[in-house]
Design a protein around this motif. Sequence first.
Motif, PDB file in Angstrom:
ATOM      1  N   ILE A  93       1.061  -1.024  -0.071  1.00  0.00           N
ATOM      2  CA  ILE A  93       0.248  -0.046   0.011  1.00  0.00           C
ATOM      3  C   ILE A  93       0.922   1.221  -0.231  1.00  0.00           C
ATOM      4  CG2 ILE A  93      -1.949   1.349   0.789  1.00  0.00           C
ATOM      5  CD1 ILE A  93      -2.276  -1.634   3.004  1.00  0.00           C
ATOM      6  N   VAL A  94       0.592   1.310  -1.013  1.00  0.00           N
ATOM      7  CA  VAL A  94       1.698   3.415  -1.052  1.00  0.00           C
ATOM      8  C   VAL A  94       0.752   5.053  -0.763  1.00  0.00           C
ATOM      9  CG1 VAL A  94       3.204   4.603  -2.045  1.00  0.00           C
ATOM     10  CG2 VAL A  94       2.624   2.758  -2.889  1.00  0.00           C
ATOM     11  N   THR A  95       0.741   5.948  -0.020  1.00  0.00           N
ATOM     12  CA  THR A  95       0.490   6.174   0.534  1.00  0.00           C
ATOM     13  C   THR A  95       1.178   7.938  -0.003  1.00  0.00           C
ATOM     14  OG1 THR A  95       1.633   7.234   2.385  1.00  0.00           O
ATOM     15  CG2 THR A  95      -0.086   5.378   2.944  1.00  0.00           C
ATOM     16  N   GLY A  96      -0.409   8.849  -0.124  1.00  0.00           N
ATOM     17  CA  GLY A  96       0.261   9.992  -0.524  1.00  0.00           C
ATOM     18  C   GLY A  96      -0.805  10.389  -1.571  1.00  0.00           C
ATOM     19  N   SER A 115      -1.648  -0.836  -4.090  1.00  0.00           N
ATOM     20  CA  SER A 115      -2.705   0.340  -4.136  1.00  0.00           C
ATOM     21  C   SER A 115      -2.462   1.040  -3.716  1.00  0.00           C
ATOM     22  CB  SER A 115      -3.835  -0.503  -3.271  1.00  0.00           C
ATOM     23  OG  SER A 115      -3.582  -1.101  -2.006  1.00  0.00           O
ATOM     24  N   PHE A 116      -2.978   2.146  -3.390  1.00  0.00           N
ATOM     25  CA  PHE A 116      -2.963   3.669  -2.629  1.00  0.00           C
ATOM     26  C   PHE A 116      -3.906   3.425  -1.539  1.00  0.00           C
ATOM     27  CE2 PHE A 116      -1.643   4.312  -7.238  1.00  0.00           C
ATOM     28  CZ  PHE A 116      -0.668   3.794  -7.401  1.00  0.00           C
ATOM     29  N   ALA A 117      -3.316   4.645  -0.811  1.00  0.00           N
ATOM     30  CA  ALA A 117      -4.004   4.950   0.273  1.00  0.00           C
ATOM     31  C   ALA A 117      -4.416   6.706   0.063  1.00  0.00           C
ATOM     32  CB  ALA A 117      -3.420   4.987   2.047  1.00  0.00           C
ATOM     33  N   ALA A 118      -5.410   7.492   0.259  1.00  0.00           N
ATOM     34  CA  ALA A 118      -5.012   8.971   0.088  1.00  0.00           C
ATOM     35  C   ALA A 118      -4.748   9.831   1.218  1.00  0.00           C
ATOM     36  CB  ALA A 118      -6.670   9.289  -0.365  1.00  0.00           C
ATOM     37  N   ALA A 119      -3.833  10.595   0.963  1.00  0.00           N
ATOM     38  CA  ALA A 119      -2.981  10.926   1.565  1.00  0.00           C
ATOM     39  C   ALA A 119      -2.780  12.836   2.031  1.00  0.00           C
ATOM     40  CB  ALA A 119      -1.371  10.939   2.257  1.00  0.00           C
ATOM     41  N   GLU A 120      -2.484  13.562   2.801  1.00  0.00           N
ATOM     42  CA  GLU A 120      -2.125  15.148   2.404  1.00  0.00           C
ATOM     43  C   GLU A 120      -1.607  15.692   2.299  1.00  0.00           C
ATOM     44  OE1 GLU A 120      -5.601  16.987   3.823  1.00  0.00           O
ATOM     45  OE2 GLU A 120      -7.472  16.058   2.915  1.00  0.00           O
ATOM     46  N   GLY A 121      -0.276  15.670   1.161  1.00  0.00           N
ATOM     47  CA  GLY A 121       0.806  16.664   1.795  1.00  0.00           C
ATOM     48  C   GLY A 121       2.450  15.615   2.617  1.00  0.00           C
ATOM     49  N   VAL A 122       2.663  15.855   2.779  1.00  0.00           N
ATOM     50  CA  VAL A 122       4.475  15.363   3.100  1.00  0.00           C
ATOM     51  C   VAL A 122       4.946  16.152   4.213  1.00  0.00           C
ATOM     52  CG1 VAL A 122       6.442  14.427   2.794  1.00  0.00           C
ATOM     53  CG2 VAL A 122       5.057  14.799   1.160  1.00  0.00           C
ATOM     54  N   ILE A 123       4.844  15.430   5.115  1.00  0.00           N
ATOM     55  CA  ILE A 123       5.847  15.939   7.052  1.00  0.00           C
ATOM     56  C   ILE A 123       7.267  16.271   6.775  1.00  0.00           C
ATOM     57  CG2 ILE A 123       5.869  14.068   8.106  1.00  0.00           C
ATOM     58  CD1 ILE A 123       5.685  15.072  10.573  1.00  0.00           C
ATOM     59  N   THR A 124       8.205  17.334   6.820  1.00  0.00           N
ATOM     60  CA  THR A 124       9.783  17.947   6.204  1.00  0.00           C
ATOM     61  C   THR A 124      10.028  17.517   7.163  1.00  0.00           C
ATOM     62  OG1 THR A 124       9.627  19.516   6.875  1.00  0.00           O
ATOM     63  CG2 THR A 124       8.548  18.754   4.060  1.00  0.00           C
ATOM     64  N   THR A 125      11.038  17.241   7.654  1.00  0.00           N
ATOM     65  CA  THR A 125      12.432  18.073   8.835  1.00  0.00           C
ATOM     66  C   THR A 125      12.054  19.185   9.540  1.00  0.00           C
ATOM     67  OG1 THR A 125      14.630  18.185   7.146  1.00  0.00           O
ATOM     68  CG2 THR A 125      14.140  15.884   7.184  1.00  0.00           C
ATOM     69  N   GLU A 126      11.446  20.396   8.483  1.00  0.00           N
ATOM     70  CA  GLU A 126      11.734  21.782   8.961  1.00  0.00           C
ATOM     71  C   GLU A 126      10.736  20.830   9.987  1.00  0.00           C
ATOM     72  OE1 GLU A 126      11.969  21.032   5.677  1.00  0.00           O
ATOM     73  OE2 GLU A 126      14.876  21.342   6.157  1.00  0.00           O
ATOM     74  N   GLU A 160      -1.595  17.572  13.300  1.00  0.00           N
ATOM     75  CA  GLU A 160      -1.909  18.174  12.694  1.00  0.00           C
ATOM     76  C   GLU A 160      -1.301  18.225  11.439  1.00  0.00           C
ATOM     77  OE1 GLU A 160       1.401  21.032  14.814  1.00  0.00           O
ATOM     78  OE2 GLU A 160      -0.497  19.182  14.828  1.00  0.00           O
ATOM     79  N   LYS A 161      -0.416  17.314  10.444  1.00  0.00           N
ATOM     80  CA  LYS A 161       0.386  16.466   9.509  1.00  0.00           C
ATOM     81  C   LYS A 161      -0.085  15.094  10.018  1.00  0.00           C
ATOM     82  CE  LYS A 161       2.998  19.400   8.579  1.00  0.00           C
ATOM     83  NZ  LYS A 161       3.070  20.162   7.293  1.00  0.00           N
ATOM     84  N   SER A 162      -1.278  14.910  11.087  1.00  0.00           N
ATOM     85  CA  SER A 162      -1.369  13.576  11.267  1.00  0.00           C
ATOM     86  C   SER A 162      -2.002  12.698   9.470  1.00  0.00           C
ATOM     87  CB  SER A 162      -2.702  13.107  11.640  1.00  0.00           C
ATOM     88  OG  SER A 162      -3.837  13.755  12.048  1.00  0.00           O
ATOM     89  N   LYS A 163      -2.387  13.503   8.185  1.00  0.00           N
ATOM     90  CA  LYS A 163      -2.875  12.818   6.714  1.00  0.00           C
ATOM     91  C   LYS A 163      -2.359  13.095   5.369  1.00  0.00           C
ATOM     92  CE  LYS A 163      -7.169  12.571   8.835  1.00  0.00           C
ATOM     93  NZ  LYS A 163      -7.360  11.610   9.158  1.00  0.00           N
ATOM     94  N   THR A 164      -1.130  13.646   6.169  1.00  0.00           N
ATOM     95  CA  THR A 164       0.053  13.516   5.421  1.00  0.00           C
ATOM     96  C   THR A 164       0.320  12.202   5.464  1.00  0.00           C
ATOM     97  OG1 THR A 164       1.846  12.857   7.437  1.00  0.00           O
ATOM     98  CG2 THR A 164       1.305  15.355   6.608  1.00  0.00           C
ATOM     99  N   SER A 165       1.524  11.374   3.885  1.00  0.00           N
ATOM    100  CA  SER A 165       1.433  10.756   3.440  1.00  0.00           C
ATOM    101  C   SER A 165       2.464   9.463   4.660  1.00  0.00           C
ATOM    102  CB  SER A 165       2.968  10.086   2.044  1.00  0.00           C
ATOM    103  OG  SER A 165       4.179  11.396   2.743  1.00  0.00           O
ATOM    104  N   GLY A 193       2.128  10.422   8.258  1.00  0.00           N
ATOM    105  CA  GLY A 193       1.166  10.404   9.374  1.00  0.00           C
ATOM    106  C   GLY A 193       0.013   9.171   8.924  1.00  0.00           C
ATOM    107  N   VAL A 194      -0.757   9.209   7.714  1.00  0.00           N
ATOM    108  CA  VAL A 194      -1.394   7.682   6.882  1.00  0.00           C
ATOM    109  C   VAL A 194      -0.858   6.042   7.325  1.00  0.00           C
ATOM    110  CG1 VAL A 194      -2.829   7.623   5.168  1.00  0.00           C
ATOM    111  CG2 VAL A 194      -2.887   9.428   5.787  1.00  0.00           C
ATOM    112  N   ALA A 195       0.180   6.566   6.436  1.00  0.00           N
ATOM    113  CA  ALA A 195       0.705   4.833   6.753  1.00  0.00           C
ATOM    114  C   ALA A 195       1.217   4.559   8.095  1.00  0.00           C
ATOM    115  CB  ALA A 195       1.927   4.998   6.629  1.00  0.00           C
ATOM    116  N   PHE A 196       1.702   5.312   8.981  1.00  0.00           N
ATOM    117  CA  PHE A 196       1.618   5.310  10.533  1.00  0.00           C
ATOM    118  C   PHE A 196       0.256   4.751  10.951  1.00  0.00           C
ATOM    119  CE2 PHE A 196       6.334   7.178  11.065  1.00  0.00           C
ATOM    120  CZ  PHE A 196       6.728   5.831  10.567  1.00  0.00           C
ATOM    121  N   ASN A 197      -1.163   5.508  10.633  1.00  0.00           N
ATOM    122  CA  ASN A 197      -2.787   4.893  11.438  1.00  0.00           C
ATOM    123  C   ASN A 197      -2.997   3.731  10.624  1.00  0.00           C
ATOM    124  OD1 ASN A 197      -3.646   7.440  13.608  1.00  0.00           O
ATOM    125  ND2 ASN A 197      -2.457   8.177  11.953  1.00  0.00           N
TER     126      ASN A 197
END
Length: 339
Positions: free
Chosen positions: A33-36, A56-67, A76-81, A83-87
């Motif tokens: 499963i690939v998130t993004g 298959s794909f799992a919808a996610a919004e944005g990316v969490i960065t090192t910054e 706030e970043k739980s819907k990122t690629s 965050g979705v993977a870990f959930n």
Amino acid sequence: MKIVIDGFGGDNAPDEVLKGAALAVKELGIEVIVTGEVKILEERMAALGISSDKISFAAAEGVITTEDNPKSILKEKSKTSMGVAFNMLAEGQADAAISAGSTASIVIGGTMIGKRIKGVKRTALVPLMPCLGGKRYCVLDGGANLDCRPEMLLQFAIMGSCFMKATMGIENPRVGLLNIGTEDEKGRELEQETKKLLEKAPINFLGFVEAREVPLGGVDVLITDGFTGNVFLKACEGMGALMKDALKSIFYANLKTKLGALCVKSQLKDFMAQMDYKTIGGSPLLGTAKPVFKAHGASDEAAFFGAFRQAKLFVENNAIDEMTKAIASLNIGEASENV
């Protein structure tokens, strides 16, 4: 087996993630499963000519960065690629999770979303490193915990032994405690108190070990705090790069040395492969209740495939179950602190 991967984590995402996933499906017989952002993933899959079979794909919004604040993955970043993977992993929709994204966010996400094994005080990143004879040893902690207490290092030793047995097939892994000398009186209070605990632990403990002994095959599991461990790892990586560049300079200096290089071409190729992080691919975050793997930020297709292979072995050999039993036997008590 189903493995979820952060589709936008790492320098070469999503293309190398997708190529690595396709290779893993073909060679390992797993589902991925690939998130993004699904539209982008679908476009890149088509452009790369990759079949969607078992991917298959799992919808996610944005990316969490090192910054970003690593703890932002919890809200706030739980819907990122990532965050979705870990959930998805925490909810039982996958057997393991992989990301090449921010290390700090992976530690927070893997620990706080996926939870810890009961009794584990801190999770630890466990890189596998090359040593003499074409073998590998692991380092705990590779950088997740800068400050550690003796009982944490005791748990790292237990988990590291279970990991090397499960994934590398070493029946009775040799455990060494990194120190500035092998004499009993050497070291800080941390090393002295940890040694007392390790001597009583149900592991194959060799005692103190100096850094120079480790690449020569002195241990299978190297125990230290995250600050020292990370400095040790970076020094080893630098020496590895130095050796590769030095060999290239020697063998390509003139016609005679080039002819010599041809004579040992096979051996040189094996040596270069051993020194390349891509052959391993991923480091587990040990201590989590669900399998979490950190891939190198610069991972390509081969490195991501290596991470999938490591995750599959980890799950197949019930590594977490073995760690859970071993930690429970220590009877130290549940952790009461946050990462």
